[in-house]
Design an enzyme around this catalytic site. Structure first.
Site, short mmCIF file in Angstrom:
data_model
loop_
_atom_site.label_atom_id
_atom_site.label_comp_id
_atom_site.label_asym_id
_atom_site.label_seq_id
_atom_site.Cartn_x
_atom_site.Cartn_y
_atom_site.Cartn_z
N ALA A 1 0.97 -5.44 -4.18
CA ALA A 1 1.13 -4.67 -2.95
C ALA A 1 2.24 -3.63 -3.05
O ALA A 1 2.17 -2.58 -2.41
CB ALA A 1 1.41 -5.62 -1.79
N LYS B 1 -3.48 -12.10 -4.78
CA LYS B 1 -2.56 -11.11 -4.22
C LYS B 1 -3.17 -10.48 -2.97
O LYS B 1 -4.37 -10.19 -2.91
CB LYS B 1 -2.28 -10.01 -5.25
CG LYS B 1 -1.56 -10.51 -6.49
CD LYS B 1 -0.12 -10.89 -6.20
CE LYS B 1 0.61 -11.26 -7.48
NZ LYS B 1 2.06 -11.50 -7.26
N ASP C 1 -0.27 -14.13 -1.92
CA ASP C 1 1.06 -13.57 -2.19
C ASP C 1 1.08 -12.12 -1.74
O ASP C 1 0.37 -11.27 -2.29
CB ASP C 1 1.34 -13.67 -3.70
CG ASP C 1 2.72 -13.17 -4.09
OD1 ASP C 1 3.46 -12.71 -3.20
OD2 ASP C 1 3.05 -13.26 -5.28
N ASN D 1 3.89 -10.20 -1.78
CA ASN D 1 4.90 -9.45 -2.52
C ASN D 1 5.81 -8.62 -1.63
O ASN D 1 6.10 -7.45 -1.91
CB ASN D 1 4.26 -8.58 -3.59
CG ASN D 1 3.74 -9.39 -4.76
OD1 ASN D 1 2.53 -9.51 -4.94
ND2 ASN D 1 4.63 -9.96 -5.55
N HIS E 1 8.94 -19.69 -10.32
CA HIS E 1 8.22 -18.44 -10.56
C HIS E 1 8.16 -18.07 -12.03
O HIS E 1 9.16 -18.10 -12.74
CB HIS E 1 8.92 -17.31 -9.80
CG HIS E 1 8.47 -15.93 -10.17
ND1 HIS E 1 9.23 -15.08 -10.96
CD2 HIS E 1 7.33 -15.26 -9.89
CE1 HIS E 1 8.58 -13.94 -11.12
NE2 HIS E 1 7.42 -14.02 -10.50
#
Length: 399
Positions: free
Chosen positions: A51, A201, A230, A232, A332
């Site tokens: 993103a 994502k 996610d 981001n 992560h």
């Protein structure tokens, strides 16, 4: 490739430094004789977009820059560790490591906490987060690897594991640059390879595109496969609240980084108002920054990154705090390191599966039945491949 040889600022030779170290106490066992720092640039097969790229904040990622540290002692024991940077920062990590590494010579490698503090003070003027701790992290990880190898144990067993395998999910197949048909194909391959969950994502400029992609993947996977999303950090608070409510229908394991990584209050509001768990923490660069998240009640699933927060020494301190607050843990990236640390953590854990780093190492981690499994190899259990060494752009040897 540029190679430098640096001697300790004291002017002592390595043997003389070792003698001084051995004279420091009867319990001193060994001393560090040589430290090799390598800057390695890993090219990615395809430009990677999340993103942050679609919102114009970053360019597509084409490489990952690693700081590798290899430590050798007077008695011939060796350890290896690494930090990394996606986009800017890799050369800065390497430069800082060059400046502080000479203080290692002559130190007993078993005294990892003492050494961590000494490294921090060697570079005190640049602080205790960001590039400074990321450079220290590679050294710290190498020391832990060395210690476990010396004991003949996998790192998790040296520390004391809670399990021998950890739930795993794939991220690398679900980026925004990937067409949805390919995302589903990647998911099928991941599941066939024994990976348990899929992360997708989100954060498209048009939120309806996100929902369409999540809908397609959920229908493809069925209801029983764990699914995460996610963003981001690309939503503002109203958007995150609205998207969080819409996403409730997909029975997600978590929504990751819905807001700016440092917006503790915003994440706390989401954590209180949504049924879906909130996960964040990967972008923070110190234990102290995570403490603010925890104390604000911002997170259900903490996602620290050992190379970003200062290494294994700092990660273990943060894990103790996370356990005290009954948080789940999903470290992560860097699965080669985080598998061990997740296996140690007593509460629920996940490890993120990325295949990007595979060419760097001679060994590969095993996934089956939805889990990533510890091997019996001592230390972290990996060695740098010839291909990894071929991607080296600069080396400094400190002795």
């Amino acid at each position: 490739m540029t190679t430098y040889i640096v001697k300790p600022a004291s002017g002592l030779s390595a043997p003389d430094a070792a003698v001084r170290a051995l004279a420091s106490g009867d319990a001193t066992i060994d001393s560090i004789a040589e430290v090799t720092l390598s800057s390695i640039v890993l090219p990615l097969k395809n430009p990677i977009s999340d993103a942050k790229v679609l919102t114009g904040r970053q360019k597509a990622m084409t490489e990952v820059v690693f700081l590798f540290v290899e430590i050798r002692t007077e008695q011939g024991h060796e350890g290896i560790g690494f930090s990394y940077s996606k986009r800017a920062g890799g050369p800065a990590q390497f430069a800082h490591a060059q400046e502080i590494a000479p203080v290692l010579i002559g130190e007993d490698p078993n005294d990892i906490g003492k050494i961590w503090t000494k490294l921090v003070w060697a570079g005190a003027s640049v602080g205790r987060s960001g590039v400074a701790t990321q450079a220290i992290a590679a050294i710290d990880i190498a020391l832990w690897d060395l210690k476990a190898k010396r004991a003949g144990l996998p790192l998790a067993k040296l520390i004391g594991s809670s399990r021998d395998s950890v739930q795993t999910y794939n991220t690398s197949g679900g980026f925004l640059h990937t067409p949805i048909e390919e995302v589903m194909e990647n998911a099928a391959i991941s599941l066939a390879n024994g990976i348990g969950g899929i992360k997708l994502k989100v954060g498209q400029p048009d939120w309806r595109t996100d929902i369409a992609r999540v809908t397609a993947v959920r229908e493809f996977l069925g209801d029983d496969v764990p699914l995460m999303v996610d963003a981001n950090q690309q939503w503002d608070r109203p958007t995150a609240q609205r998207m969080g409510r819409i996403l409730e229908q997909f029975d997600l394991v978590w929504i990751e980084e819905p807001l700016d990584a440092y917006d503790a209050e915003g994440h706390a509001q989401l954590a209180r108002s949504l049924d879906t768990s909130i996960a964040t923490g990967e972008m923070l660069a110190s234990v102290g920054e995570h403490v603010r998240l925890i104390e604000a009640g911002s997170v259900d699933i903490l996602q620290p990154d050992a190379p970003r927060i200062g290494g294994i020494t700092q990660f273990l301190k943060l894990a103790t705090l996370a356990e005290h607050h009954n948080l789940q843990l999903a470290p992560h990236f860097a699965m080669e390191i985080h598998l061990h640390l997740a296996a140690v953590y007593p509460l629920q854990t996940w490890v993120e599966h990325f295949d990007w780093l595979d060419p760097l190492f001679d060994e590969h981690l095993e996934t089956r039945d939805g889990r990533m499994h510890l091997s019996a190899r001592p230390g972290l259990g990996f060695t740098l491949s010839e291909q990894g060494r071929a991607w080296t752009v600069a080396t400094t040897v400190v002795r």
